[in-house]
Write an enzyme that holds these catalytic residues in place. Structure first.
Site, PDB file in Angstrom:
ATOM      1  N   LYS A  11       0.442  -1.166  -0.028  1.00 26.50           N
ATOM      2  CA  LYS A  11      -0.020  -0.349  -0.126  1.00 26.50           C
ATOM      3  C   LYS A  11       0.726   1.453  -0.069  1.00 26.50           C
ATOM      4  O   LYS A  11       1.975   0.758  -0.037  1.00 26.50           O
ATOM      5  CB  LYS A  11      -1.336  -0.180   1.493  1.00 26.50           C
ATOM      6  CG  LYS A  11      -2.143  -1.059   1.208  1.00 26.50           C
ATOM      7  CD  LYS A  11      -3.098  -1.526   2.458  1.00 26.50           C
ATOM      8  CE  LYS A  11      -3.403  -2.289   2.265  1.00 26.50           C
ATOM      9  NZ  LYS A  11      -5.178  -1.964   3.330  1.00 26.50           N
ATOM     10  N   TYR A  51     -12.137  -1.622  -3.145  1.00 23.64           N
ATOM     11  CA  TYR A  51     -13.051  -1.114  -1.936  1.00 23.64           C
ATOM     12  C   TYR A  51     -14.844  -1.328  -2.079  1.00 23.64           C
ATOM     13  O   TYR A  51     -15.236  -0.928  -0.710  1.00 23.64           O
ATOM     14  CB  TYR A  51     -12.243  -0.663  -0.836  1.00 23.64           C
ATOM     15  CG  TYR A  51     -11.239  -1.436  -0.801  1.00 23.64           C
ATOM     16  CD1 TYR A  51     -10.865  -2.491   0.517  1.00 23.64           C
ATOM     17  CD2 TYR A  51      -9.869  -0.701  -1.523  1.00 23.64           C
ATOM     18  CE1 TYR A  51      -9.525  -2.857   0.331  1.00 23.64           C
ATOM     19  CE2 TYR A  51      -8.573  -0.946  -1.007  1.00 23.64           C
ATOM     20  CZ  TYR A  51      -8.010  -2.560  -0.129  1.00 23.64           C
ATOM     21  OH  TYR A  51      -7.042  -2.384   0.220  1.00 23.64           O
ATOM     22  N   PHE A  59     -15.590   3.581   7.341  1.00 20.48           N
ATOM     23  CA  PHE A  59     -13.929   3.866   6.743  1.00 20.48           C
ATOM     24  C   PHE A  59     -13.778   4.203   5.301  1.00 20.48           C
ATOM     25  O   PHE A  59     -12.346   4.126   4.908  1.00 20.48           O
ATOM     26  CB  PHE A  59     -13.166   3.206   7.692  1.00 20.48           C
ATOM     27  CG  PHE A  59     -13.487   1.561   7.155  1.00 20.48           C
ATOM     28  CD1 PHE A  59     -12.314   1.377   6.052  1.00 20.48           C
ATOM     29  CD2 PHE A  59     -13.654   0.873   7.878  1.00 20.48           C
ATOM     30  CE1 PHE A  59     -13.097  -0.688   5.923  1.00 20.48           C
ATOM     31  CE2 PHE A  59     -14.036  -0.232   8.194  1.00 20.48           C
ATOM     32  CZ  PHE A  59     -13.080  -1.102   6.480  1.00 20.48           C
ATOM     33  N   ASN A 114      -1.935   0.472   6.625  1.00 21.89           N
ATOM     34  CA  ASN A 114      -1.401  -0.781   6.649  1.00 21.89           C
ATOM     35  C   ASN A 114      -0.972  -1.397   6.505  1.00 21.89           C
ATOM     36  O   ASN A 114      -0.437  -3.145   6.283  1.00 21.89           O
ATOM     37  CB  ASN A 114      -2.314  -2.252   8.144  1.00 21.89           C
ATOM     38  CG  ASN A 114      -3.605  -1.997   6.570  1.00 21.89           C
ATOM     39  OD1 ASN A 114      -3.804  -1.152   6.180  1.00 21.89           O
ATOM     40  ND2 ASN A 114      -4.831  -2.918   7.246  1.00 21.89           N
ATOM     41  N   HIS A 117      -2.355  -5.647   1.188  1.00 21.66           N
ATOM     42  CA  HIS A 117      -3.589  -6.268   1.414  1.00 21.66           C
ATOM     43  C   HIS A 117      -2.817  -7.289   0.946  1.00 21.66           C
ATOM     44  O   HIS A 117      -2.100  -7.984   0.308  1.00 21.66           O
ATOM     45  CB  HIS A 117      -4.081  -5.304   0.324  1.00 21.66           C
ATOM     46  CG  HIS A 117      -5.536  -6.175  -0.260  1.00 21.66           C
ATOM     47  ND1 HIS A 117      -6.386  -6.002   0.312  1.00 21.66           N
ATOM     48  CD2 HIS A 117      -5.478  -7.383  -1.217  1.00 21.66           C
ATOM     49  CE1 HIS A 117      -7.157  -7.353  -0.364  1.00 21.66           C
ATOM     50  NE2 HIS A 117      -7.134  -7.991  -1.415  1.00 21.66           N
ATOM     51  N   GLU A 128     -10.124 -10.087  -7.615  1.00 17.71           N
ATOM     52  CA  GLU A 128      -8.801  -9.681  -7.221  1.00 17.71           C
ATOM     53  C   GLU A 128      -6.711  -9.458  -8.248  1.00 17.71           C
ATOM     54  O   GLU A 128      -7.346  -8.497  -8.824  1.00 17.71           O
ATOM     55  CB  GLU A 128      -8.090  -9.231  -5.640  1.00 17.71           C
ATOM     56  CG  GLU A 128      -9.512  -8.888  -4.703  1.00 17.71           C
ATOM     57  CD  GLU A 128      -9.220  -9.084  -3.712  1.00 17.71           C
ATOM     58  OE1 GLU A 128      -9.757  -8.735  -2.959  1.00 17.71           O
ATOM     59  OE2 GLU A 128      -7.818  -9.363  -3.165  1.00 17.71           O
TER      60      GLU A 128
HETATM   61  N1  UDP Z   1      -9.656  -0.116   7.399  1.00 25.29           N
HETATM   62  C1  UDP Z   1     -10.108   0.664   7.995  1.00 25.29           C
HETATM   63  N2  UDP Z   1     -10.437   1.181   9.757  1.00 25.29           N
HETATM   64  C2  UDP Z   1     -10.863   0.049   9.789  1.00 25.29           C
HETATM   65  C3  UDP Z   1     -10.813  -1.480   9.260  1.00 25.29           C
HETATM   66  C4  UDP Z   1     -10.315  -1.374   8.217  1.00 25.29           C
HETATM   67  O1  UDP Z   1      -9.400   1.682   7.414  1.00 25.29           O
HETATM   68  O2  UDP Z   1     -11.461  -0.365  10.551  1.00 25.29           O
HETATM   69  C5  UDP Z   1      -8.934  -0.615   5.850  1.00 25.29           C
HETATM   70  C6  UDP Z   1      -7.676  -0.846   6.338  1.00 25.29           C
HETATM   71  O3  UDP Z   1      -6.397  -0.628   5.438  1.00 25.29           O
HETATM   72  C7  UDP Z   1      -7.661  -2.676   6.421  1.00 25.29           C
HETATM   73  C8  UDP Z   1      -8.692  -2.421   4.555  1.00 25.29           C
HETATM   74  O4  UDP Z   1      -9.704  -1.335   4.899  1.00 25.29           O
HETATM   75  O5  UDP Z   1      -7.028  -3.501   5.663  1.00 25.29           O
HETATM   76  C9  UDP Z   1      -9.764  -3.176   4.544  1.00 25.29           C
HETATM   77  O6  UDP Z   1     -10.348  -3.890   4.915  1.00 25.29           O
HETATM   78  P1  UDP Z   1     -10.600  -5.714   6.215  1.00 25.29           P
HETATM   79  O7  UDP Z   1     -11.792  -5.677   6.991  1.00 25.29           O
HETATM   80  O8  UDP Z   1     -11.082  -5.728   4.735  1.00 25.29           O
HETATM   81  O9  UDP Z   1      -9.446  -4.945   6.088  1.00 25.29           O
HETATM   82  P2  UDP Z   1      -8.151  -6.622   5.652  1.00 25.29           P
HETATM   83  O10 UDP Z   1      -9.106  -7.955   5.112  1.00 25.29           O
HETATM   84  O11 UDP Z   1      -7.070  -5.949   4.993  1.00 25.29           O
HETATM   85  O12 UDP Z   1      -7.235  -6.461   7.012  1.00 25.29           O
HETATM   86 MG    MG Z   2     -10.129  -7.843   3.441  1.00 30.15          MG
END
Ligand code: UDP
Ligand code: MG
Length: 139
Positions: A11, A51, A59, A114, A117, A128
């Site tokens: 990212k 997304y 968010f 974070n 992905h 994807e």
């Molecule tokens: N995210 C965020 N706030 C949250 C949860 C997720 O900004 O409380 C963002 C974060 O960048 C995350 C992405 O949204 O990686 C997608 O969320 P997901 O729950 O799918 O997490 P992931 O699969 O990436 O672990």
């Molecule tokens: Mg996810």
């Protein structure tokens, strides 16, 4: 072969932080092979589409702005149990909860920024991968 690919993006925060090389080394050392890779940048529209599943979440707007804020590295990775093993390698979404030594524990800033992905299912790994790569870009 079913279940042997996953899709990833390094990212914008991790790219800006200079962590592309370290993260790719961790991925290769963990036994993943690279089937496709590009250095690219998502438009806000493309990030929103990628997304879309999170559209109703509080968010979402912040996530779309962040993911379109700078270049990313997108890749398709292959390994037995790719989806599960890659989620283990990257760690929990929130780096505060990510296991020590995982990519997010090492390189993520917070739950939004974070670092990386990873697909959450074989079905989404295919969707994807198809979103980012044409057949002629895969080896
Ligand atoms: N995210 C965020 N706030 C949250 C949860 C997720 O900004 O409380 C963002 C974060 O960048 C995350 C992405 O949204 O990686 C997608 O969320 P997901 O729950 O799918 O997490 P992931 O699969 O990436 O672990
Ligand atoms: Mg996810």
């Amino acid at each position: 072969m079913a279940g042997n690919i996953t899709f990833t993006m390094i990212k914008p925060d991790a790219v800006k932080g200079g962590h592309i090389g370290s993260i790719l080394k961790m991925i290769c050392d963990a036994g993943f092979s690279i089937k496709a890779m590009k250095f690219t940048k998502l438009s806000a529209e493309k990030a929103g589409e990628f997304y879309a599943i999170h559209k109703e979440r509080p968010f979402y707007a912040e996530l779309v702005a962040f993911m379109s804020s700078g270049p990313i590295v997108a890749a398709i990775l292959a390994k037995e149990n790719a989806v599960t093993d890659f989620r283990t390698l990257i760690g929990a979404t929130n780096p505060a909860q990510a296991a020590p030594g995982t990519i997010r524990a090492l390189y993520a800033t917070n739950v939004g920024e974070n670092a990386i992905h990873g697909s959450d299912s074989d079905e989404n790994a295919k969707i994807e991968s198809d979103f980012h790569f044409a057949g002629t870009e895969r080896f």
